[in-house]
Design a protein around this motif. Sequence first.
Motif, PDB file in Angstrom:
ATOM      1  N   HIS A  42       0.898  -3.223   4.921  1.00  0.00           N
ATOM      2  CA  HIS A  42       1.718  -2.073   4.549  1.00  0.00           C
ATOM      3  C   HIS A  42       1.927  -2.129   3.040  1.00  0.00           C
ATOM      4  O   HIS A  42       2.481  -3.095   2.521  1.00  0.00           O
ATOM      5  CB  HIS A  42       3.058  -2.123   5.279  1.00  0.00           C
ATOM      6  CG  HIS A  42       3.741  -0.791   5.365  1.00  0.00           C
ATOM      7  ND1 HIS A  42       3.802   0.084   4.290  1.00  0.00           N
ATOM      8  CD2 HIS A  42       4.382  -0.167   6.399  1.00  0.00           C
ATOM      9  CE1 HIS A  42       4.457   1.170   4.658  1.00  0.00           C
ATOM     10  NE2 HIS A  42       4.817   1.049   5.931  1.00  0.00           N
ATOM     11  N   LYS A  44       3.688  -0.088   1.026  1.00  0.00           N
ATOM     12  CA  LYS A  44       4.827   0.678   0.513  1.00  0.00           C
ATOM     13  C   LYS A  44       5.513  -0.023  -0.652  1.00  0.00           C
ATOM     14  O   LYS A  44       6.165   0.626  -1.468  1.00  0.00           O
ATOM     15  CB  LYS A  44       5.844   0.928   1.618  1.00  0.00           C
ATOM     16  CG  LYS A  44       6.512  -0.324   2.147  1.00  0.00           C
ATOM     17  CD  LYS A  44       7.604   0.002   3.148  1.00  0.00           C
ATOM     18  CE  LYS A  44       8.316  -1.274   3.585  1.00  0.00           C
ATOM     19  NZ  LYS A  44       9.489  -0.988   4.419  1.00  0.00           N
ATOM     20  N   LYS A  47       2.051  -0.682  -3.685  1.00  0.00           N
ATOM     21  CA  LYS A  47       1.640   0.603  -4.268  1.00  0.00           C
ATOM     22  C   LYS A  47       0.576   0.420  -5.356  1.00  0.00           C
ATOM     23  O   LYS A  47       0.594   1.113  -6.379  1.00  0.00           O
ATOM     24  CB  LYS A  47       2.847   1.352  -4.846  1.00  0.00           C
ATOM     25  CG  LYS A  47       3.922   1.724  -3.830  1.00  0.00           C
ATOM     26  CD  LYS A  47       5.088   2.436  -4.500  1.00  0.00           C
ATOM     27  CE  LYS A  47       6.246   2.688  -3.570  1.00  0.00           C
ATOM     28  NZ  LYS A  47       6.029   3.836  -2.693  1.00  0.00           N
ATOM     29  N   VAL A  65       1.028   3.149   4.755  1.00  0.00           N
ATOM     30  CA  VAL A  65       1.731   3.629   3.559  1.00  0.00           C
ATOM     31  C   VAL A  65       3.012   4.323   3.995  1.00  0.00           C
ATOM     32  O   VAL A  65       3.188   4.650   5.176  1.00  0.00           O
ATOM     33  CB  VAL A  65       0.867   4.600   2.728  1.00  0.00           C
ATOM     34  CG1 VAL A  65      -0.416   3.918   2.263  1.00  0.00           C
ATOM     35  CG2 VAL A  65       0.545   5.870   3.526  1.00  0.00           C
ATOM     36  N   SER A  66       3.883   4.577   3.028  1.00  0.00           N
ATOM     37  CA  SER A  66       5.154   5.225   3.356  1.00  0.00           C
ATOM     38  C   SER A  66       5.338   6.572   2.677  1.00  0.00           C
ATOM     39  O   SER A  66       6.353   7.228   2.893  1.00  0.00           O
ATOM     40  CB  SER A  66       6.321   4.301   2.981  1.00  0.00           C
ATOM     41  OG  SER A  66       6.319   4.043   1.595  1.00  0.00           O
ATOM     42  N   THR A  67       4.402   6.984   1.840  1.00  0.00           N
ATOM     43  CA  THR A  67       4.454   8.311   1.221  1.00  0.00           C
ATOM     44  C   THR A  67       3.065   8.925   1.233  1.00  0.00           C
ATOM     45  O   THR A  67       2.052   8.210   1.223  1.00  0.00           O
ATOM     46  CB  THR A  67       4.954   8.262  -0.235  1.00  0.00           C
ATOM     47  OG1 THR A  67       3.951   7.638  -1.066  1.00  0.00           O
ATOM     48  CG2 THR A  67       6.268   7.500  -0.357  1.00  0.00           C
ATOM     49  N   GLU A  70       1.111   7.889  -1.827  1.00  0.00           N
ATOM     50  CA  GLU A  70       0.360   6.640  -1.650  1.00  0.00           C
ATOM     51  C   GLU A  70      -0.935   6.899  -0.895  1.00  0.00           C
ATOM     52  O   GLU A  70      -1.996   6.351  -1.248  1.00  0.00           O
ATOM     53  CB  GLU A  70       1.204   5.632  -0.876  1.00  0.00           C
ATOM     54  CG  GLU A  70       2.429   5.124  -1.599  1.00  0.00           C
ATOM     55  CD  GLU A  70       3.382   4.412  -0.646  1.00  0.00           C
ATOM     56  OE1 GLU A  70       2.911   3.736   0.280  1.00  0.00           O
ATOM     57  OE2 GLU A  70       4.605   4.542  -0.827  1.00  0.00           O
TER      58      GLU A  70
END
Length: 383
Positions: A42, A44, A47, A65-67, A70
Motif C-alpha cells: 500500500h 498511501k 507516494k 493506493v488511497s487517492t 496516486e
Amino acid sequence: MPPTTIFDIPTPSLILDRAKLVRNIQRMADAARSKNVALRPHLKTAKSIDVARLAMEGQAGGVAVSTLKEAEYFASHGIMDIQYAVCILPDQLERVASIQQQGADLTLITDSVAVTRAICERGKELGANFLVQAELDCGEGRSGVFPDSKELIEIARLAHEASHARFAGVMTHAGHSYQCRSIAEIEKVAEVERSTAVRAAERIRDHGIPCATVSIGSTPTALHARSLDGVTEVRPGVYMFGDMFQAQINSCGVDDLAVSVITEVCSHHASLDRLLINAGALALSKDRSTENMPNDVGFGLVTDARGQLLKHKMKVARVYQEHGQVPLVEGVSYEELPVGTRLRVYPNHVCMTAAMYNHYHLVDSDKGDGCEVIATWPRVNGW
C-alpha cells in the motif's frame, strides 16, 4: 563539487534512509512469503515510484493506493495492477475510466449496493469495464459490510452479472489493530480479520459467484498473524518506513525507522527552559498517537542530526504551524544546542508527517556516516 549532506539542505526536509527502507521491505516480504500470500504494497504513505519499485521487487506486481492522484501517478510509471482502497464515488468513475485507458487494471471497492449499481450503469455509458471488490467491516467500524449481510451478496451479484463490471473479490482492513498493546492482542485481531474475509468469500462462492481475491490489510496483522489460510493477499503500507507509534505496538523497532525530519534550533526561551525548532505542525503533523503509550514522544522523538539519541531523551512537546517546542531536560544546556543546531525528529505517524513534502532526501546509513544525500526521490501529493 563536494557531496550534498544533511547539513547543507534546507530545513525542514524529509529524510529517507535507504538501508532501513530495504530492510523493512524485506522483513514484510519474508512474512508474506512464510504465510503463502501475495504482498500488495500500500503506497498511501510512500507516494513515490522509487519506493514502489523497491517494495514491488519479487512481488506479484500489484499495489494499493488511497487517492486517484496516486493511481494516475503510478499508472503513468507503468504500474498496471492498482487497487483504489477507498470506497469509490459515482462521480469519480469517469476519472477511473481515464486511468484504465492507460492500460491499468484499477480495482474499485464499495460497501454500497446503490454505488455498485451506479458502477455497473456508468460502466456501460462510458464503455468501461470496472473491477469491483466488496469492502468488509472486520471490527474497526469505519466502513464495510458485514460478512453475513445480504448487502454483501447483492454487491457481488450485481457486479458479477453486469455487462461492464466484474466482481473481483473481497477486502478488509483491521485498522483497529493499532489499538492493540501486545503481540497476543494483534494475533487475535488478525484472526478475526482473516476469518471475516474468508467467511465472506465462502458465502459469495456458495451463491455461485467467483471470488478470486481475498485481501486483508494492516502492518501489525500482516506481520503477526498466526495463519492467513484462505487469504490471497495482504496490503500493508507503513511497514516500509515505520514510526514511533508502530515501534510501540511491535511492528518495528526505533532503530528501524526509515523516515525523519531534519530541522534546526531557531530560538531559545531560557526563562521557560524551552527551545524552538523550525519544524511545526505542517512539518511533523499534529498526530499524538503515542500519547497514551509507555514511551510518549509528544509530536516526535528528537535526536542529533545523524539520528543518534541525545544523552537525555528529548521530544517535541508542542507544535505551532511552523514551530516545534522542545523542553530542555535536566543535564542539557542551551550551550549544547545553540541556534542553528541541526536535529532530527522521528515522527509519531509517518503517513501524516510525509504528506506535506514533495520529495525525500535519500541517505544510506550503511554507507559512510549516513549523512550524504545520495539522491532526491519525488513523491506525489493531492487527490
